[in-house]
Every structure is written in C-alpha cells, then in structure tokens.
Motif scaffolding. Structure first.
Motif, PDB file in Angstrom:
ATOM      1  N   ALA A 183     -34.171 -15.942  22.233  1.00 34.90           N
ATOM      2  CA  ALA A 183     -35.292 -14.894  22.301  1.00 34.90           C
ATOM      3  C   ALA A 183     -35.469 -14.291  23.888  1.00 34.90           C
ATOM      4  O   ALA A 183     -35.219 -15.216  24.878  1.00 34.90           O
ATOM      5  CB  ALA A 183     -36.333 -15.621  22.024  1.00 34.90           C
ATOM      6  N   LEU A 184     -35.636 -13.026  23.823  1.00 35.98           N
ATOM      7  CA  LEU A 184     -35.732 -12.302  25.232  1.00 35.98           C
ATOM      8  C   LEU A 184     -37.539 -12.148  25.271  1.00 35.98           C
ATOM      9  O   LEU A 184     -37.996 -11.496  24.321  1.00 35.98           O
ATOM     10  CB  LEU A 184     -35.181 -11.018  25.049  1.00 35.98           C
ATOM     11  CG  LEU A 184     -35.136 -10.356  26.627  1.00 35.98           C
ATOM     12  CD1 LEU A 184     -34.478 -10.961  27.667  1.00 35.98           C
ATOM     13  CD2 LEU A 184     -34.803  -8.810  26.285  1.00 35.98           C
ATOM     14  N   HIS A 185     -37.831 -12.528  26.263  1.00 33.06           N
ATOM     15  CA  HIS A 185     -39.422 -12.164  26.659  1.00 33.06           C
ATOM     16  C   HIS A 185     -39.702 -11.003  27.260  1.00 33.06           C
ATOM     17  O   HIS A 185     -38.854 -10.922  28.268  1.00 33.06           O
ATOM     18  CB  HIS A 185     -40.179 -13.441  27.227  1.00 33.06           C
ATOM     19  CG  HIS A 185     -40.087 -14.725  26.721  1.00 33.06           C
ATOM     20  ND1 HIS A 185     -41.273 -15.305  25.757  1.00 33.06           N
ATOM     21  CD2 HIS A 185     -39.199 -15.502  26.330  1.00 33.06           C
ATOM     22  CE1 HIS A 185     -40.983 -16.262  25.419  1.00 33.06           C
ATOM     23  NE2 HIS A 185     -39.456 -16.633  25.537  1.00 33.06           N
ATOM     24  N   VAL A 186     -40.445 -10.081  26.887  1.00 34.40           N
ATOM     25  CA  VAL A 186     -40.701  -8.772  27.548  1.00 34.40           C
ATOM     26  C   VAL A 186     -42.178  -8.642  27.228  1.00 34.40           C
ATOM     27  O   VAL A 186     -42.871  -9.251  26.868  1.00 34.40           O
ATOM     28  CB  VAL A 186     -39.885  -7.843  26.660  1.00 34.40           C
ATOM     29  CG1 VAL A 186     -38.435  -7.867  26.554  1.00 34.40           C
ATOM     30  CG2 VAL A 186     -40.267  -7.379  25.228  1.00 34.40           C
ATOM     31  N   ALA A 187     -42.430  -7.440  28.234  1.00 39.31           N
ATOM     32  CA  ALA A 187     -43.819  -7.230  28.506  1.00 39.31           C
ATOM     33  C   ALA A 187     -43.727  -5.796  28.696  1.00 39.31           C
ATOM     34  O   ALA A 187     -42.955  -5.152  29.603  1.00 39.31           O
ATOM     35  CB  ALA A 187     -44.494  -7.821  29.781  1.00 39.31           C
ATOM     36  N   ARG A 188     -44.796  -4.968  28.128  1.00 41.07           N
ATOM     37  CA  ARG A 188     -44.936  -3.626  27.918  1.00 41.07           C
ATOM     38  C   ARG A 188     -46.263  -3.141  27.858  1.00 41.07           C
ATOM     39  O   ARG A 188     -47.080  -3.696  26.802  1.00 41.07           O
ATOM     40  CB  ARG A 188     -44.187  -2.877  27.037  1.00 41.07           C
ATOM     41  CG  ARG A 188     -43.923  -1.510  27.140  1.00 41.07           C
ATOM     42  CD  ARG A 188     -43.041  -0.666  25.918  1.00 41.07           C
ATOM     43  NE  ARG A 188     -42.994   0.739  26.082  1.00 41.07           N
ATOM     44  CZ  ARG A 188     -42.569   1.584  25.019  1.00 41.07           C
ATOM     45  NH1 ARG A 188     -42.763   1.095  23.678  1.00 41.07           N
ATOM     46  NH2 ARG A 188     -42.634   2.720  25.281  1.00 41.07           N
ATOM     47  N   PHE A 195     -32.648 -12.593  19.086  1.00 42.77           N
ATOM     48  CA  PHE A 195     -31.457 -11.743  19.033  1.00 42.77           C
ATOM     49  C   PHE A 195     -30.340 -12.808  18.739  1.00 42.77           C
ATOM     50  O   PHE A 195     -30.473 -14.239  18.599  1.00 42.77           O
ATOM     51  CB  PHE A 195     -31.249 -11.429  20.531  1.00 42.77           C
ATOM     52  CG  PHE A 195     -31.173 -12.392  21.482  1.00 42.77           C
ATOM     53  CD1 PHE A 195     -29.838 -13.218  21.608  1.00 42.77           C
ATOM     54  CD2 PHE A 195     -31.994 -12.741  22.590  1.00 42.77           C
ATOM     55  CE1 PHE A 195     -29.570 -14.252  22.609  1.00 42.77           C
ATOM     56  CE2 PHE A 195     -31.962 -13.719  23.599  1.00 42.77           C
ATOM     57  CZ  PHE A 195     -30.825 -14.436  23.546  1.00 42.77           C
ATOM     58  N   ASP A 196     -29.304 -12.478  18.192  1.00 43.12           N
ATOM     59  CA  ASP A 196     -28.102 -13.305  17.708  1.00 43.12           C
ATOM     60  C   ASP A 196     -27.153 -13.314  18.729  1.00 43.12           C
ATOM     61  O   ASP A 196     -26.290 -14.088  19.223  1.00 43.12           O
ATOM     62  CB  ASP A 196     -27.268 -12.840  16.440  1.00 43.12           C
ATOM     63  CG  ASP A 196     -28.426 -12.875  15.091  1.00 43.12           C
ATOM     64  OD1 ASP A 196     -29.258 -13.763  15.169  1.00 43.12           O
ATOM     65  OD2 ASP A 196     -28.502 -11.971  14.456  1.00 43.12           O
ATOM     66  N   ALA A 197     -27.202 -12.213  19.479  1.00 43.02           N
ATOM     67  CA  ALA A 197     -26.243 -11.742  20.950  1.00 43.02           C
ATOM     68  C   ALA A 197     -26.976 -10.683  21.702  1.00 43.02           C
ATOM     69  O   ALA A 197     -27.774  -9.925  21.200  1.00 43.02           O
ATOM     70  CB  ALA A 197     -25.028 -11.153  20.239  1.00 43.02           C
ATOM     71  N   VAL A 225     -24.229 -14.875  24.640  1.00 43.01           N
ATOM     72  CA  VAL A 225     -24.869 -14.414  25.859  1.00 43.01           C
ATOM     73  C   VAL A 225     -23.466 -13.595  26.604  1.00 43.01           C
ATOM     74  O   VAL A 225     -22.481 -14.205  26.864  1.00 43.01           O
ATOM     75  CB  VAL A 225     -25.357 -15.333  26.874  1.00 43.01           C
ATOM     76  CG1 VAL A 225     -25.761 -14.408  28.282  1.00 43.01           C
ATOM     77  CG2 VAL A 225     -26.612 -15.951  26.223  1.00 43.01           C
ATOM     78  N   TYR A 226     -23.625 -12.444  26.786  1.00 43.12           N
ATOM     79  CA  TYR A 226     -22.609 -11.459  27.463  1.00 43.12           C
ATOM     80  C   TYR A 226     -23.135 -10.761  28.772  1.00 43.12           C
ATOM     81  O   TYR A 226     -24.362 -10.607  28.735  1.00 43.12           O
ATOM     82  CB  TYR A 226     -22.048 -10.647  26.469  1.00 43.12           C
ATOM     83  CG  TYR A 226     -21.706 -11.271  25.017  1.00 43.12           C
ATOM     84  CD1 TYR A 226     -20.368 -11.460  24.810  1.00 43.12           C
ATOM     85  CD2 TYR A 226     -22.674 -11.748  24.134  1.00 43.12           C
ATOM     86  CE1 TYR A 226     -19.876 -12.033  23.678  1.00 43.12           C
ATOM     87  CE2 TYR A 226     -22.300 -12.129  22.779  1.00 43.12           C
ATOM     88  CZ  TYR A 226     -21.089 -12.331  22.835  1.00 43.12           C
ATOM     89  OH  TYR A 226     -20.538 -12.824  21.352  1.00 43.12           O
TER      90      TYR A 226
END
Length: 417
Positions: free
Chosen positions: A53-58, A67-69, A259-260
């Motif tokens: 999981a990516l944490h974002v704010a907007r 995400f899987d990748a 993670v890439y």
C-alpha cells in the motif's frame, strides 16, 4: 529536465529545452497518449509506503493505493554545500533557478552568479544568458586536472562532451568569467537587500569578489530515497559520489518483492538514462508477473544503461563533490536551515554529546528534523560529523527515512473518515 510551461505560455520547445527539445516533445506526447488508459493523480503527495500500500494525499484527503508491484521514480533534489550567507534572500539552488525560467518565465535576478560544480552549473548559466540575464560569473569548485583524469570514462558519450564544450564556448564568447578550482568564502548581502555579491578564493589562492543580486548554487543531485527506505530497501554507500544509494539490480529490482526503482531515485544517469531505467523497471515488472517482453530489447537497454553508468562515473570524477569543503564549513554557518542549527552545534554533538552517527546527532540537536527532512543539510552534515569524529564517511551512517516524507497539512483527513 522536461518540465512543461504553464498553459497560455507560448515559448517554443527549442527555447525551453535546447538540444533536448525533440526528446522532451516525444516524452510529453507519449504521456499524453496514455490519457484515459491510466489513472493519473497530479498534485498528489506520496507520503508513506507499507507492504502492498502506498499512502497518498490530495486536496486535503489521504488514502491508500493498494499495489502488487510499484515502481518508485521519485527523482532527485539539488545537492547543496553550506556557504556562509547561503540563507540570504536571493540564493537559489540550480534546479530552482532553472524551474523559475521554465515554469514561471522569470529569472531569479538581473545579475546572477553561479556557484557549484557539474554539467548543470554550465547548462543553467547558459540558459540564463540566453534568457537575457547578466551572468556575473561561473564559479566551479572542481579543479581543471579532474577533467583530464575523467576523460577515458566520459569519452563513452562523445556527443555529450561536444554539447558541454558548446555551452562553455557560448559563455566564454559572451565574456562570462569562468573560474575553476575555487573555494567559496561567503555570499554577501543583508536581510533587506538580499544578495549583493560573493567572495571566493581562486585556484591560486587569491581572493576574488563578484557583484550579483542573486546566486544559483548546486553540486550535482542527490537521489530521493525516503520511500525506498520506508519500503524496506537495503542501502549501500557509494564512495565515488559520497552518497547512500538503495541497493538494486540494473533492471530496477530491489531486495523487496514487488518494489522496483527507476530514474534519478535509483542512479543519476541523466534524463535519457532515466527513461532507460524506467523501461527496464517496467520490463522487470512484466516479467515477474509472467508477461513476456522482447529479450533483444531488454538486452539493448542494458547495454545502453552500462554506457550511461560509465559516463556517470566519469562526471563524478570530473566534477567531484567537495566533501573537504563541507567538513571545514565555519562553526557559525547555518547547516540545517529548517531548525537553525549551525555547523558548530553539530560538531559539539560529536565532541561534547558523543553522537556516534547522524541519527543520534539528529536526536540531540534536531539537525535534519525540519521541513526538508535533511534533504539539503544531510550530505554536508555527514561530512561535518565524520570529520569531527575523525572517522570515514560511511561510519556516521545516513538519516533514516521517516513518514511523512514531506509535510502533511494538519487539516488532512482520511478518505474513509
């Protein structure tokens, strides 16, 4: 590099991007063709990452993106050397000075001095000259001899050597003073007037003064690695650049599944190198998901990347980071602008407080604890602490990434709140 001008601006690509105009237009066109095929979230802050999981704010709302990748292409920021007076109004990073031209169509001053080292120093100076600003001087801390030692590596991309020579010729033809092997003394001015000039010692040890109403400074770039750190990537110290880099394979794979890394956050290979790194990381994602990619294309990308990495090493030899200057910055010079911590206070954390490494020094002095999270004081702070302790640079470690990697508004709410 390819930053687009705001809507309503009508400057031609050649005026904005120079020799890279064709590539910039191609990149913009390729992304525009994806409209409707991908979810695009502009003006969005990625502030934390956890497994899957990516944490974002907007727009004041925070949410998780599963995400899987994930390909982290977080770019880089200017690498700065604290100089007495570098916090005066009118002092900008090289990147900031370039963005001002491209995105705001304005110069940072009418008479600008350029201080630092690396190709960007000469590129931005030439862009300011073309834009009509007076270039007071180009002051390079790297010695002339370093260029000759690096030629065998830099010869791997002769077309870039030609471009660099052309920039230098334009500056010299315009009568711009170009000094190499300088030692910065101070940026002069006051709080009301801002910058009025700067003083340096030239390669012969003579003091030189140049009048200017703005200074653009920078010593290469440093990768943005905070999200890679929070994702669990391992790090290694690169002796040539003096920076900590996330461990990765040339194809973008890290030691963390899914993670890439790509672009300047992985290795700083230039704009075209970032494109190649992106294609390699994307190919790795596809292959790991069981989707076939053309083997010949990937092989060619690896070969091109190897050439660019050879040139990168040449640049670092030709335009070395002046760690000795960072280590010797005067005690009363502000090192950490966010928390107003001087170089002397950081040195005392090693001598009087016994800080063995930078994270302990951060806890004791708050250096690197402010808004920029050590992006600008971190590299120089490591040099100061290592010199104060009398140990090799890698021994004092690196500032660990902390969430949020950039400030979040206190008014930010969770999407499901």
């Amino acid at each position: 590099m390819y930053r687009q001008q705001p809507p309503g601006f009508t400057r031609k690509p050649q005026d904005l991007y120079g020799t890279e105009a064709g590539r910039a237009v191609a990149v913009h066109g390729a992304f525009a063709a994806l409209a409707g095929k991908v979810e695009y979230l502009p003006e969005t802050l990625a502030w934390n990452i956890q497994p899957g999981a990516l944490h974002v704010a907007r727009d004041g709302v925070a949410r998780k993106l599963p995400f899987d990748a994930i390909i982290l292409a977080t770019g880089a920021t200017d690498r700065l050397l604290p100089v007495p007076g570098w916090t005066r109004p009118g002092v900008y990073s090289l990147g900031g000075a370039q963005v001002s031209l491209k995105a705001q169509a304005c110069a940072i001053g009418a008479k600008v001095a350029f201080l630092g080292t690396g190709p960007l120093l000469y590129l931005v100076a030439s862009q300011y000259l073309k834009a009509g600003a007076e270039v007071a001087a180009v002051l390079d801390t790297s010695p002339n001899a370093a260029r000759f030692k690096a030629l065998p590596l830099m010869a791997s991309r002769p077309e870039l050597l030609v471009k660099g020579a052309a920039l230098l010729w334009k500056l010299r033809r315009a009568g711009v003073p170009i000094l190499r092997g300088v030692t910065p003394i101070a940026i002069e001015g006051d709080a009301e007037q801002g910058v009025t000039g700067l003083r340096v010692k030239d390669a012969q040890g003579r003091e030189r003064q140049f009048g200017a109403d703005a200074v653009a400074m920078g010593w290469h770039l440093r990768p943005e690695t905070q999200l890679a750190d929070l994702a669990g990537c391992a790090f290694e110290h690169d002796a040539l650049s003096g920076l900590w880099m996330a461990k990765m394979e040339p194809d973008g794979r890290t030691g963390v599944k899914g993670v890439y890394l790509a672009g300047d956050s992985a290795r700083i290979l230039g704009a075209d190198g970032a494109e190649i790194a992106g294609r390699l990381a994307a190919s790795s994602v596809l292959m790991d998901l069981g989707i076939a990619v053309p083997v010949a294309e990937v092989t060619e990308l690896h070969a091109r990347r190897a050439v660019m990495d050879r040139f990168r090493r040449g640049l670092l030899k030709a335009f070395p980071w002046p760690g000795h200057l960072a280590a010797a910055v005067p005690d009363d010079t502000l090192l950490c602008r966010c928390e107003a911590i001087t170089a002397g206070e950081l040195r005392r954390s090693a001598s009087a407080l016994g800080a063995p490494e930078v994270n302990r020094a951060k806890a004791l002095t708050r250096v690197g604890m402010g808004r920029c999270q050590g992006r600008y004081c971190g590299p120089a702070g490591q040099e100061v602490l290592a010199a104060a302790r009398g140990v090799p640079l890698p021994e004092v470690g690196r500032l660990r990434g902390q969430a949020p990697v950039k400030p979040l508004s206190i008014a930010t709410i969770a999407e499901d709140a």
